[in-house]
Design an enzyme around this catalytic site. Structure first.
Site, PDB file in Angstrom:
ATOM      1  N   HIS A  86       5.953   3.093   2.050  1.00 45.08           N
ATOM      2  CA  HIS A  86       7.167   2.652   1.364  1.00 45.08           C
ATOM      3  C   HIS A  86       7.790   3.831   0.648  1.00 45.08           C
ATOM      4  O   HIS A  86       7.094   4.678   0.095  1.00 45.08           O
ATOM      5  CB  HIS A  86       6.886   1.516   0.367  1.00 45.08           C
ATOM      6  CG  HIS A  86       5.797   1.821  -0.622  1.00 45.08           C
ATOM      7  ND1 HIS A  86       4.457   1.776  -0.288  1.00 45.08           N
ATOM      8  CD2 HIS A  86       5.838   2.169  -1.930  1.00 45.08           C
ATOM      9  CE1 HIS A  86       3.726   2.083  -1.340  1.00 45.08           C
ATOM     10  NE2 HIS A  86       4.543   2.341  -2.362  1.00 45.08           N
ATOM     11  N   HIS A 113      10.256   4.747  -2.469  1.00 49.11           N
ATOM     12  CA  HIS A 113      10.939   4.293  -3.674  1.00 49.11           C
ATOM     13  C   HIS A 113      12.327   4.921  -3.667  1.00 49.11           C
ATOM     14  O   HIS A 113      12.453   6.137  -3.494  1.00 49.11           O
ATOM     15  CB  HIS A 113      10.211   4.774  -4.929  1.00 49.11           C
ATOM     16  CG  HIS A 113       8.822   4.254  -5.088  1.00 49.11           C
ATOM     17  ND1 HIS A 113       8.495   3.253  -5.988  1.00 49.11           N
ATOM     18  CD2 HIS A 113       7.661   4.585  -4.465  1.00 49.11           C
ATOM     19  CE1 HIS A 113       7.184   3.009  -5.916  1.00 49.11           C
ATOM     20  NE2 HIS A 113       6.658   3.802  -5.009  1.00 49.11           N
ATOM     21  N   HIS A 121       3.368  -2.374  10.317  1.00 50.18           N
ATOM     22  CA  HIS A 121       2.409  -1.863   9.333  1.00 50.18           C
ATOM     23  C   HIS A 121       2.056  -0.411   9.635  1.00 50.18           C
ATOM     24  O   HIS A 121       1.459  -0.103  10.668  1.00 50.18           O
ATOM     25  CB  HIS A 121       1.127  -2.700   9.290  1.00 50.18           C
ATOM     26  CG  HIS A 121       0.199  -2.238   8.210  1.00 50.18           C
ATOM     27  ND1 HIS A 121       0.360  -2.614   6.892  1.00 50.18           N
ATOM     28  CD2 HIS A 121      -0.847  -1.374   8.237  1.00 50.18           C
ATOM     29  CE1 HIS A 121      -0.575  -2.026   6.157  1.00 50.18           C
ATOM     30  NE2 HIS A 121      -1.321  -1.262   6.944  1.00 50.18           N
TER      31      HIS A 121
HETATM   32  P1  AMP Z   1       3.025   2.836  -5.066  1.00 47.22           P
HETATM   33  O1  AMP Z   1       2.308   3.156  -6.344  1.00 47.22           O
HETATM   34  O2  AMP Z   1       3.870   3.961  -4.567  1.00 47.22           O
HETATM   35  O3  AMP Z   1       2.108   2.274  -4.015  1.00 47.22           O
HETATM   36  O4  AMP Z   1       4.073   1.725  -5.453  1.00 47.22           O
HETATM   37  C1  AMP Z   1       3.868   0.353  -5.285  1.00 47.22           C
HETATM   38  C2  AMP Z   1       5.074  -0.340  -5.873  1.00 47.22           C
HETATM   39  O5  AMP Z   1       5.120  -1.652  -5.373  1.00 47.22           O
HETATM   40  C3  AMP Z   1       5.066  -0.441  -7.401  1.00 47.22           C
HETATM   41  O6  AMP Z   1       6.235   0.178  -7.926  1.00 47.22           O
HETATM   42  C4  AMP Z   1       5.043  -1.947  -7.657  1.00 47.22           C
HETATM   43  O7  AMP Z   1       5.806  -2.304  -8.780  1.00 47.22           O
HETATM   44  C5  AMP Z   1       5.643  -2.478  -6.360  1.00 47.22           C
HETATM   45  N1  AMP Z   1       5.252  -3.843  -6.006  1.00 47.22           N
HETATM   46  C6  AMP Z   1       3.993  -4.331  -5.875  1.00 47.22           C
HETATM   47  N2  AMP Z   1       4.028  -5.626  -5.495  1.00 47.22           N
HETATM   48  C7  AMP Z   1       5.344  -5.946  -5.384  1.00 47.22           C
HETATM   49  C8  AMP Z   1       6.045  -7.145  -5.007  1.00 47.22           C
HETATM   50  N3  AMP Z   1       5.401  -8.277  -4.681  1.00 47.22           N
HETATM   51  N4  AMP Z   1       7.402  -7.122  -5.006  1.00 47.22           N
HETATM   52  C9  AMP Z   1       8.071  -5.997  -5.326  1.00 47.22           C
HETATM   53  N5  AMP Z   1       7.463  -4.848  -5.679  1.00 47.22           N
HETATM   54  C10 AMP Z   1       6.125  -4.815  -5.704  1.00 47.22           C
END
Ligand code: AMP
Length: 113
Positions: free
Chosen positions: A100, A102, A46
């Site tokens: 994370h 993207h 984490h």
């Molecule tokens: P951020 O706005 O950069 O924090 O992006 C969070 C991302 O996590 C978004 O694109 C969501 O669609 C994705 N997300 C949230 N929950 C999940 C999940 N359980 N599985 C896959 N993607 C997720």
């Protein structure tokens, strides 16, 4: 962290569509894809955001970048091109407080704002 959704995905407590993983990182498909290919890369450990990477071992950022390149090859988008980005904090639009990246591709993504 027990209440972190990406920790739970990395630990496979919550199911996800995992594309690639190793001892340190997991890549899984975004639940709401914004491109034909949209995969999230998270460290198993984490780490709240990119800001916290400075408190981690020095090679970790390099390993993360190398993992992203490996993922792009796995997805077959390394030659056509892709975008790797991380949102940090409120102005960056970070919704999940676990670092994370993207990884988006599979189509022309246009300009970044
Ligand atoms: P951020 O706005 O950069 O924090 O992006 C969070 C991302 O996590 C978004 O694109 C969501 O669609 C994705 N997300 C949230 N929950 C999940 C999940 N359980 N599985 C896959 N993607 C997720």
């Amino acid at each position: 962290m027990d209440d972190c959704i990406f920790c739970r995905i990395a630990a496979k407590v919550i199911p996800s569509d995992i594309v690639l993983e190793d001892d340190d990182f997991v890549a899984f498909r975004d639940a709401q894809p914004k491109a034909l290919q949209h995969v999230l890369v998270v460290p198993r450990e984490h780490i709240a955001s990119l800001n916290d990477l400075e408190h981690r071992p020095e090679g970790m950022g390099d390993a993360l970048m190398r993992f992203i390149v490996k993922l792009a090859k796995e997805l077959g988008i390394d030659e056509s091109g892709y975008r790797a980005l991380t949102n940090v904090g409120p102005d960056g639009g970070q919704e999940v407080q676990h670092l994370h990246f993207h990884v988006l591709g599979g189509e022309n993504l246009g300009d970044v704002r």
